[in-house]
Design a protein around this motif. Structure first.
Motif, PDB file in Angstrom:
ATOM      1  N   GLU A 134      41.358  13.914  60.720  1.00 21.56           N
ATOM      2  CA  GLU A 134      41.385  14.479  62.086  1.00 21.56           C
ATOM      3  C   GLU A 134      42.620  13.994  62.839  1.00 21.56           C
ATOM      4  O   GLU A 134      43.216  14.732  63.623  1.00 21.56           O
ATOM      5  CB  GLU A 134      40.154  14.067  62.908  1.00 21.56           C
ATOM      6  N   ASP A 135      42.986  12.741  62.604  1.00 15.28           N
ATOM      7  CA  ASP A 135      44.169  12.206  63.287  1.00 15.28           C
ATOM      8  C   ASP A 135      45.436  12.835  62.725  1.00 15.28           C
ATOM      9  O   ASP A 135      46.383  13.108  63.463  1.00 15.28           O
ATOM     10  CB  ASP A 135      44.220  10.686  63.153  1.00 15.28           C
ATOM     11  N   ALA A 136      45.448  13.074  61.407  1.00 18.30           N
ATOM     12  CA  ALA A 136      46.612  13.728  60.809  1.00 18.30           C
ATOM     13  C   ALA A 136      46.760  15.134  61.390  1.00 18.30           C
ATOM     14  O   ALA A 136      47.868  15.602  61.656  1.00 18.30           O
ATOM     15  CB  ALA A 136      46.459  13.783  59.297  1.00 18.30           C
ATOM     16  N   GLN A 137      45.617  15.800  61.619  1.00 19.54           N
ATOM     17  CA  GLN A 137      45.682  17.142  62.212  1.00 19.54           C
ATOM     18  C   GLN A 137      46.135  17.083  63.666  1.00 19.54           C
ATOM     19  O   GLN A 137      46.940  17.902  64.115  1.00 19.54           O
ATOM     20  CB  GLN A 137      44.324  17.837  62.095  1.00 19.54           C
ATOM     21  N   PRO A 143      47.180   2.562  64.186  1.00 12.90           N
ATOM     22  CA  PRO A 143      48.049   3.510  63.460  1.00 12.90           C
ATOM     23  C   PRO A 143      47.747   4.956  63.848  1.00 12.90           C
ATOM     24  O   PRO A 143      48.658   5.780  63.955  1.00 12.90           O
ATOM     25  CB  PRO A 143      47.699   3.241  61.990  1.00 12.90           C
ATOM     26  N   ALA A 144      46.481   5.288  64.073  1.00 14.19           N
ATOM     27  CA  ALA A 144      46.134   6.675  64.431  1.00 14.19           C
ATOM     28  C   ALA A 144      46.741   7.040  65.787  1.00 14.19           C
ATOM     29  O   ALA A 144      47.263   8.145  65.967  1.00 14.19           O
ATOM     30  CB  ALA A 144      44.620   6.835  64.462  1.00 14.19           C
ATOM     31  N   GLU A 145      46.681   6.123  66.754  1.00  9.30           N
ATOM     32  CA  GLU A 145      47.263   6.404  68.073  1.00  9.30           C
ATOM     33  C   GLU A 145      48.767   6.652  67.953  1.00  9.30           C
ATOM     34  O   GLU A 145      49.313   7.562  68.589  1.00  9.30           O
ATOM     35  CB  GLU A 145      46.973   5.239  69.034  1.00  9.30           C
ATOM     36  N   ALA A 158      50.333   7.663  65.208  1.00 11.74           N
ATOM     37  CA  ALA A 158      50.576   8.898  64.452  1.00 11.74           C
ATOM     38  C   ALA A 158      50.519  10.105  65.387  1.00 11.74           C
ATOM     39  O   ALA A 158      51.308  11.041  65.279  1.00 11.74           O
ATOM     40  CB  ALA A 158      49.545   9.035  63.336  1.00 11.74           C
ATOM     41  N   VAL A 159      49.603  10.059  66.326  1.00 12.83           N
ATOM     42  CA  VAL A 159      49.379  11.199  67.209  1.00 12.83           C
ATOM     43  C   VAL A 159      50.413  11.256  68.344  1.00 12.83           C
ATOM     44  O   VAL A 159      50.775  12.331  68.804  1.00 12.83           O
ATOM     45  CB  VAL A 159      47.930  11.126  67.759  1.00 12.83           C
ATOM     46  N   CYS A 160      50.882  10.101  68.788  1.00 14.15           N
ATOM     47  CA  CYS A 160      51.788  10.085  69.946  1.00 14.15           C
ATOM     48  C   CYS A 160      53.270  10.063  69.577  1.00 14.15           C
ATOM     49  O   CYS A 160      54.107  10.489  70.389  1.00 14.15           O
ATOM     50  CB  CYS A 160      51.477   8.887  70.840  1.00 14.15           C
ATOM     51  N   MET A 161      53.608   9.572  68.380  1.00 14.11           N
ATOM     52  CA  MET A 161      55.038   9.458  68.058  1.00 14.11           C
ATOM     53  C   MET A 161      55.776  10.805  68.006  1.00 14.11           C
ATOM     54  O   MET A 161      56.975  10.847  68.331  1.00 14.11           O
ATOM     55  CB  MET A 161      55.253   8.660  66.763  1.00 14.11           C
ATOM     56  N   PRO A 162      55.128  11.919  67.626  1.00 16.68           N
ATOM     57  CA  PRO A 162      55.871  13.186  67.687  1.00 16.68           C
ATOM     58  C   PRO A 162      56.415  13.495  69.092  1.00 16.68           C
ATOM     59  O   PRO A 162      57.502  14.060  69.229  1.00 16.68           O
ATOM     60  CB  PRO A 162      54.831  14.229  67.261  1.00 16.68           C
ATOM     61  N   PHE A 163      55.665  13.076  70.114  1.00 16.24           N
ATOM     62  CA  PHE A 163      56.146  13.289  71.479  1.00 16.24           C
ATOM     63  C   PHE A 163      57.324  12.362  71.786  1.00 16.24           C
ATOM     64  O   PHE A 163      58.270  12.745  72.474  1.00 16.24           O
ATOM     65  CB  PHE A 163      55.014  13.056  72.489  1.00 16.24           C
ATOM     66  N   VAL A 164      57.257  11.133  71.283  1.00 13.78           N
ATOM     67  CA  VAL A 164      58.366  10.187  71.504  1.00 13.78           C
ATOM     68  C   VAL A 164      59.636  10.707  70.816  1.00 13.78           C
ATOM     69  O   VAL A 164      60.730  10.682  71.381  1.00 13.78           O
ATOM     70  CB  VAL A 164      58.007   8.779  70.972  1.00 13.78           C
ATOM     71  N   GLU A 165      59.451  11.207  69.592  1.00 15.93           N
ATOM     72  CA  GLU A 165      60.625  11.705  68.861  1.00 15.93           C
ATOM     73  C   GLU A 165      61.242  12.911  69.572  1.00 15.93           C
ATOM     74  O   GLU A 165      62.465  13.013  69.703  1.00 15.93           O
ATOM     75  CB  GLU A 165      60.222  12.044  67.423  1.00 15.93           C
ATOM     76  N   ARG A 166      60.401  13.797  70.053  1.00 15.15           N
ATOM     77  CA  ARG A 166      60.921  14.955  70.796  1.00 15.15           C
ATOM     78  C   ARG A 166      61.587  14.494  72.099  1.00 15.15           C
ATOM     79  O   ARG A 166      62.609  15.039  72.519  1.00 15.15           O
ATOM     80  CB  ARG A 166      59.781  15.944  71.080  1.00 15.15           C
ATOM     81  N   HIS A 167      60.983  13.459  72.716  1.00 17.20           N
ATOM     82  CA  HIS A 167      61.545  12.889  73.946  1.00 17.20           C
ATOM     83  C   HIS A 167      62.988  12.424  73.688  1.00 17.20           C
ATOM     84  O   HIS A 167      63.906  12.739  74.440  1.00 17.20           O
ATOM     85  CB  HIS A 167      60.659  11.707  74.374  1.00 17.20           C
ATOM     86  N   ILE A 168      63.164  11.708  72.583  1.00 22.37           N
ATOM     87  CA  ILE A 168      64.502  11.213  72.230  1.00 22.37           C
ATOM     88  C   ILE A 168      65.439  12.389  71.948  1.00 22.37           C
ATOM     89  O   ILE A 168      66.594  12.396  72.392  1.00 22.37           O
ATOM     90  CB  ILE A 168      64.423  10.264  71.011  1.00 22.37           C
ATOM     91  N   GLU A 169      64.908  13.384  71.259  1.00 22.05           N
ATOM     92  CA  GLU A 169      65.722  14.548  70.906  1.00 22.05           C
ATOM     93  C   GLU A 169      66.194  15.294  72.155  1.00 22.05           C
ATOM     94  O   GLU A 169      67.324  15.793  72.211  1.00 22.05           O
ATOM     95  CB  GLU A 169      64.878  15.477  70.032  1.00 22.05           C
ATOM     96  N   LEU A 170      65.349  15.369  73.163  1.00 22.57           N
ATOM     97  CA  LEU A 170      65.723  16.078  74.400  1.00 22.57           C
ATOM     98  C   LEU A 170      66.706  15.261  75.242  1.00 22.57           C
ATOM     99  O   LEU A 170      67.604  15.811  75.863  1.00 22.57           O
ATOM    100  CB  LEU A 170      64.473  16.411  75.225  1.00 22.57           C
ATOM    101  N   VAL A 171      66.534  13.942  75.238  1.00 25.96           N
ATOM    102  CA  VAL A 171      67.411  13.083  76.055  1.00 25.96           C
ATOM    103  C   VAL A 171      68.782  12.905  75.386  1.00 25.96           C
ATOM    104  O   VAL A 171      69.801  12.804  76.062  1.00 25.96           O
ATOM    105  CB  VAL A 171      66.731  11.713  76.298  1.00 25.96           C
TER     106      VAL A 171
END
Ligand code: URA
Length: 221
Positions: free
Chosen positions: A18-21, A127-129, A131-144
């Motif tokens: 569920e966390d991977a999803q 780790p689940a938290e 896994a779920v939140c890092m995509p937003f951090v990565e996009r955050h870095i990509e936008l900045v």
């Protein structure tokens, strides 16, 4: 849905399905955001991380999104949760003094955390938290699109450098964070909250700050 007894497909990071999803969902939602405002909105509406229900506020970012330096901390604490801003408590005040020592302040850096919601009682994120939140951090870095990243503490360094190596070995050495098509130089250093407990270690961070300053200063002609 698969019966409860069915074996779960192994996910690369060994987190529950569920966390991977939820992580995959986060990645899709984050990829759709083309501005920081859209990203903030997407996080505010994101229900895939249960921390949002125990936190008082979303802690999105502080500072100048056009700054050359982007800093990534661990997670909001009590003060940050109350104010909805990263690094506003005691550790944040120390961070401000660290920045000032090399001529920086919140108008010349941009600050986020690996998690945008406070873990209850400031416990270590799971780790689940991440896994779920890092995509937003990565996009955050990509936008900045910062020129350099500063990774504040072992949790941030572990997440962004995808390494099990401890912060004491990583600190002060430039590493690379690959986000999308870009390699971004990243400097791991000690977390200011750790320095509050171990003030003698400030001398190590002072070296790291000088390394950051040197990287930002053009060589004189
Ligand atoms: N510690 C962090 O890692 N982040 C904050 O925002 C505050 C304290």
């Amino acid at each position: 849905a698969a019966p409860a007894s069915a074996p779960r497909p192994a996910s690369p990071s060994a987190i529950p399905l569920e966390d991977a999803q939820a992580a995959e969902n986060a990645r899709i939602l984050a990829a759709r955001c083309s501005t920081l405002e859209e990203l903030r909105e997407a996080l505010a509406n994101f229900e895939g991380c249960p921390l949002r229900y125990t936190a008082k506020n979303l802690v999105f970012a502080d500072g100048n999104p056009k700054a050359r330096v982007m800093m990534v901390g661990e997670a909001p604490g009590r003060d940050e949760d109350l104010q909805g801003l990263p690094f506003v408590g005691r550790a944040g005040q120390l961070l401000d003094r660290m920045l000032a020592s090399i001529g920086l302040d919140r108008s010349s850096v941009y600050i986020v955390n690996t998690l945008p919601w406070r873990p209850p009682g400031n416990r270590t994120p799971t780790p689940a938290e991440h896994a779920v939140c890092m995509p937003f951090v990565e996009r955050h870095i990509e936008l900045v699109q910062p020129e350099v990243l500063v990774l504040l503490g072992g949790v941030s360094a572990k997440q962004l450098l995808q390494t099990g190596t401890g912060i004491m070995r990583l600190r002060g050495k430039w590493a690379t964070v690959r986000i999308g098509e870009r390699d971004i130089p990243a400097l791991p250093t000690l977390h200011p909250a750790y320095l509050l407990r171990q003030p003698a270690q400030k001398q190590l961070v002072w070296r790291d700050l000088l390394a950051l300053k040197a990287r930002l200063t053009p060589p004189s002609a």
